[in-house]
Design an enzyme around this catalytic site. Sequence first.
Site, PDB file in Angstrom:
ATOM      1  N   ASP A 117       0.854  -1.186   0.000  1.00  0.00           N
ATOM      2  CA  ASP A 117       0.000   0.000   0.000  1.00  0.00           C
ATOM      3  C   ASP A 117       0.893   1.239   0.000  1.00  0.00           C
ATOM      4  O   ASP A 117       1.961   1.222  -0.611  1.00  0.00           O
ATOM      5  CB  ASP A 117      -0.923  -0.030   1.234  1.00  0.00           C
ATOM      6  CG  ASP A 117      -2.237   0.695   1.012  1.00  0.00           C
ATOM      7  OD1 ASP A 117      -2.207   1.925   0.865  1.00  0.00           O
ATOM      8  OD2 ASP A 117      -3.293   0.043   0.997  1.00  0.00           O
ATOM      9  N   HIS A 192      -3.729   6.431   3.407  1.00  0.00           N
ATOM     10  CA  HIS A 192      -4.386   5.216   2.907  1.00  0.00           C
ATOM     11  C   HIS A 192      -3.786   3.945   3.501  1.00  0.00           C
ATOM     12  O   HIS A 192      -4.506   3.053   3.978  1.00  0.00           O
ATOM     13  CB  HIS A 192      -4.296   5.192   1.381  1.00  0.00           C
ATOM     14  CG  HIS A 192      -5.137   4.166   0.704  1.00  0.00           C
ATOM     15  ND1 HIS A 192      -4.742   2.850   0.566  1.00  0.00           N
ATOM     16  CD2 HIS A 192      -6.355   4.249   0.112  1.00  0.00           C
ATOM     17  CE1 HIS A 192      -5.677   2.183  -0.094  1.00  0.00           C
ATOM     18  NE2 HIS A 192      -6.675   3.009  -0.386  1.00  0.00           N
ATOM     19  N   SER A 521     -11.044  -0.405  -1.099  1.00  0.00           N
ATOM     20  CA  SER A 521      -9.792  -0.396  -0.332  1.00  0.00           C
ATOM     21  C   SER A 521     -10.048  -0.604   1.146  1.00  0.00           C
ATOM     22  O   SER A 521      -9.177  -1.087   1.874  1.00  0.00           O
ATOM     23  CB  SER A 521      -9.063   0.947  -0.514  1.00  0.00           C
ATOM     24  OG  SER A 521      -8.342   0.983  -1.707  1.00  0.00           O
TER      25      SER A 521
END
Length: 689
Positions: A117, A192, A521
């Site tokens: 990620d 994220h 996600s």
Amino acid sequence: MESPVMPSITLFTWENTLIPIQNLSSELTMRCLLHLEGAKQAALHHYSKTFRGFSAMLTSEQAKQLSENDWVVSVFESRTSKLQTTRTWDFLGINSIEQNKQLPMDFSTDVIVGVVDGGVWPESESFSDKGMGPVPEKFKGECVPGEEFAVSNCNRKIIGARFYSKGFEAENGPLESFNKTFFRSARDSDGHGTHTASTIAGSVVANVSLFGMARGTARGGAPGARLAIYKACWFGLCSDADILSAMDDAINDGVDILSLSLGPDPPQPLYFEDANSIGTFHAFQKGILVSASAGNSFFTGTASNVAPWILTVAASSVDRVFNSNILLGNSTVLKGFSINPLKMETSYGLIPGSAAAAKGVTPGNASFCKNNTLDATLITGKIVVCTIETELDNRREKGIFVRQGGGVGMILVDPAAKDVGFQFVLPATLIGQEEATLLQEYMATEKNPVARIYPTVTVLNTRPAPAVTAFSSRGPNIITPDIIKPDITGPGLNILAAWSPVATEAAGGRSVDYNIISGTSMSCPHISAVAAIIKSKQPSWSPAAIKSAIMTTANVLDNTRHIMGRQPNGAEATPFDHGSGHINPTAALEPGLIYDFDSSDIINFLCSTVTYYGKGETVYAAYIEHPVGVQVRVTPSKLCFKKTGEKMSFRVDFTPYKTSNGSFVFGALTWSNGIHNVRSPIGLNVISL
């Protein structure tokens, strides 16, 4: 007999793009590069730990020459993938599992989840290693230091951290050229990666909220699991070359689960031309389950990460909504949705964007509230009513442009995404079509229409839930249509988890330690966490067995006991929306039967053997939900097992008696022994009789 050597892949770049080549030994790799002009500058990554290949900057002619060699399996252009919780674990029943002592909270201490990620913010309370034992001896990874990231930033929770940027910079230029905050290290600058990692295995943190919203105890689904961080994404973009290098390391490091909240834009590339498919195949061969997001592209046939060895995850809601309502001047209250901590002290005038067009801009274009389309003299001090041009519009930017023009608030008419909790730089909220009609009627009849946008209120125990989100990418699988994708759905709407405090853009310009965002996600790490739980309880199970346990025990009913719907209009969802259904962690721990397969089965796409994992003798009977116009027959109709681990096969025959007029029809096969129900969806397109 020796197992056949499976092809492996290498990535290159020609001009400003990357390509992969498969099945190269390190000697052949070097021989190949030495025959290329400028070879010393060409190589970016060598993949040698778990599969063989390399990535390099090549011209199209050089790539063509390489592809003509018999010992090269494939050469392809590197693409760019994109990066695609206080309530959810209650909603999924994980907390009740622990409270009923079916599993202790620290059960998964030897399970290692690799997260490919955008990095991690290691100082977050969610990554505390308090009470955790030593790092598992099987882990061979390392903590790579870099900018504002020291070896000491790893601990017994974050046990490894690496970062990769060669592919990204070869394709896009130096990181510094983007004029954005970043760290040349595993440290997360956009939030994220921190969010996904903490959703999987975050430690328990009490009294967490986002400005009072979604208040509760934050934790990952598997808080006892360890995290290995592989930062392959920069500014929300991930180069194939870097993704493959990250997976090569992760497999060799000894992770048990790989979580990929990233994927290519549609259409899905062929498996031999897709870095995610290639790298995850090698992970599957090594006994690693891979959970990956299906994408956020709204439409039919857009699901990504659809290779049969990947657990492909759609997104759905939980029983919680965030209401930011609107009070009109006539005392009517319109229901709105957003993550809005800002308070309006009074009412302000309303103006449609279409009525505030800048010079030379049409009313239609001005209604979308994009840059330089609104007349500041008309919107100053007012709430602007904006609309959506396409589902993929940047909603947050609209709020920025309204504020830049002097607007004090925004109402966004957005039926497709009204349930998504966006954050804005000014008081703003989203409304659906019904509320939009009421708003338009009020503005048309009132000479001086006014409104007030209220701060967000968290509402729990909402019904119906779950529902598949409007943005979640749909099947069918455009590469192998005979395999239904996505596989499963899980919570991906308005998820609260840890965040990078320097990542202010997605938090409405505010620095926060925990943030609420949406996407596949977010659903992917929920499934990764459940996979870690199962792996902890059943350490000998293969990736296929874990995948089967999750899929065959899924629910297709919501909390009103009706078939799960799909937002925004509540239409009945199909397997192309949710795969086997919504994840049921409690049932997945005791699936009864599992469908097991290995790489040989994958190559032939054969998955028709079940294995019994119960206790004592039992009989499973087949129950059919017949697709419309199709007779389904299962032979044998009963499976008699005498001991755990026993395998049995069956055959399914489909006899159509009515065409489906080009549309798919759906049903299911369920094996049941009265205790366990093992369900598999069926999707058919009857072209002719």
